[in-house]
Design a protein around this motif. Structure first.
Motif, mmCIF file in Angstrom:
data_model
loop_
_atom_site.group_PDB
_atom_site.id
_atom_site.type_symbol
_atom_site.label_atom_id
_atom_site.label_comp_id
_atom_site.label_asym_id
_atom_site.label_seq_id
_atom_site.Cartn_x
_atom_site.Cartn_y
_atom_site.Cartn_z
ATOM 1 N N THR A 28 -4.466 6.210 -1.958
ATOM 2 C CA THR A 28 -3.599 5.034 -1.938
ATOM 3 C C THR A 28 -3.446 4.414 -3.324
ATOM 4 O OG1 THR A 28 -5.453 3.557 -1.413
ATOM 5 C CG2 THR A 28 -4.177 4.429 0.438
ATOM 6 N N ARG A 87 -7.687 4.605 2.446
ATOM 7 C CA ARG A 87 -6.930 3.604 3.195
ATOM 8 C C ARG A 87 -7.224 2.224 2.612
ATOM 9 N NH1 ARG A 87 -9.453 6.884 6.338
ATOM 10 N NH2 ARG A 87 -11.128 5.393 6.780
ATOM 11 N N VAL A 131 0.861 -1.179 0.000
ATOM 12 C CA VAL A 131 0.000 0.000 0.000
ATOM 13 C C VAL A 131 0.899 1.232 0.000
ATOM 14 C CG1 VAL A 131 -1.790 1.289 1.221
ATOM 15 C CG2 VAL A 131 -1.807 -1.210 1.274
ATOM 16 N N THR A 157 0.840 5.382 0.108
ATOM 17 C CA THR A 157 -0.006 6.517 0.463
ATOM 18 C C THR A 157 0.579 7.798 -0.115
ATOM 19 O OG1 THR A 157 -0.712 5.423 2.504
ATOM 20 C CG2 THR A 157 -1.025 7.803 2.373
#
Length: 308
Positions: free
Chosen positions: A188, A204, A132, A134
């Motif tokens: 993301t 998220r 992931v 961000t």
């Protein structure tokens, strides 16, 4: 959780070649911006697109169909009107994994443009072992130029630099609030191999390998154009009013505020608060609230032949 971790590692150990980057979008009545979005991100290095159309009636669905001849673009119809954004975006990421064979997925909205640092593409800032990633998101602000004939949202020159941290109660009830200046959540990029679910707003994600390989990336910035003109703003709020009335959809406090103002006949007055005069911009720039940010307007000019 374990099978998602195994899925991640199986892909990581067996994949070959350069990163294949997919973008997913959930859209409804985005005719003024959807083609720009696809063309812009293809120029930024996105290889393929999966777009879920949620019952558009303004020509968005037809425009997407016409773009399929130019891009690796897949359109999925989702007529349900119960707005399950997190579920649908998770399903799109899975589609990108299984059908588009993507290594990484940008979970996007039609009014967001992901710009890599000058001289690079999006993939230059991504790794095949990412789980992931961000990224910072910035609102573009409206100035008096937006009232001129022929103005296009891509000509906006100023972005929020240090946003105002309004409380939830203030966002809903304070009449002096200008919501384009509020702090907004990041976005993301996810590895669909091992992805458990995306959360509402695509801000998220829960991933089977996130606890090790989650990271922030400063080489990509997401520029957000949530309000482009009054007609687009009003149509958005009318749809939000329907969602709040007829579904259990979750959405930000600012949308509840705008629906309330629409019902009171005050939405156009609210729109006027978004527009900063020349003296307003001089002040907000001086105190670090906003800054001139021509890089995104220049990118539009180069990618889409839009005048900066």
């Amino acid at each position: 959780m374990l099978h998602k971790t195994l899925q991640y590692w199986t892909h990581r150990l067996t994949r070959k070649g350069p990163i294949r980057l997919a973008m997913t979008l959930l859209v409804r009545n985005e005719i003024d911006i959807i083609e720009d979005n696809i063309r812009f991100h293809a120029a930024q290095g996105v290889d393929c697109f999966a777009v879920m159309d949620n019952g558009s009636t303004d020509g968005t669905r037809e425009r997407l169909e016409s773009l399929k001849s130019e891009f690796d673009l897949h359109v999925i119809d989702q007529p349900a009107q119960n707005y399950q954004q997190a579920l649908w975006m998770t399903q799109l990421a899975e589609y990108a994994r299984t059908t588009l064979k993507a290594d990484l997925v940008i979970s996007n909205d039609a009014d967001e443009f992901w710009l890599a640092a000058e001289g690079t593409t999006l993939k230059d800032h991504l790794r095949t072992d990412d789980s992931v990633v961000t990224l910072k998101r910035r609102n573009m602000v409206l100035t008096e130029e937006c009232l001129q004939p022929g103005y296009h949202y891509s000509q906006a020159q100023f972005a929020v630099k240090n946003p105002i941290l309004y409380s939830s109660d203030t966002q809903i009830n304070d009449t002096a609030v200008s919501m384009l200046l509020v702090k907004i959540s990041p976005k993301t990029i996810v590895n669909p191999h091992g992805l458990i679910k995306l959360k509402g707003g695509n801000h998220r994600a829960k991933h089977g390998w996130r606890w090790i390989n989650a990271r922030e990336e400063s080489g990509i910035v997401v520029y957000h154009y949530p309000i482009r003109n009054y007609a687009q703003f009003e149509a958005n709020i009318i749809n939000r009013q329907r969602l709040l009335r007829d579904t259990n959809a979750r959405m930000g406090d600012h949308y509840r505020r705008w629906v309330k103002l629409y019902e009171q006949g005050l939405l156009e007055q609210e729109f006027g608060k978004f527009i900063l005069s020349a003296s307003d911009i001089e002040t907000t720039n001086r105190i670090g609230l906003t800054e001139k940010c021509p890089v995104i307007a220049n990118a539009f000019e180069h990618c889409l032949n839009r005048p900066a």
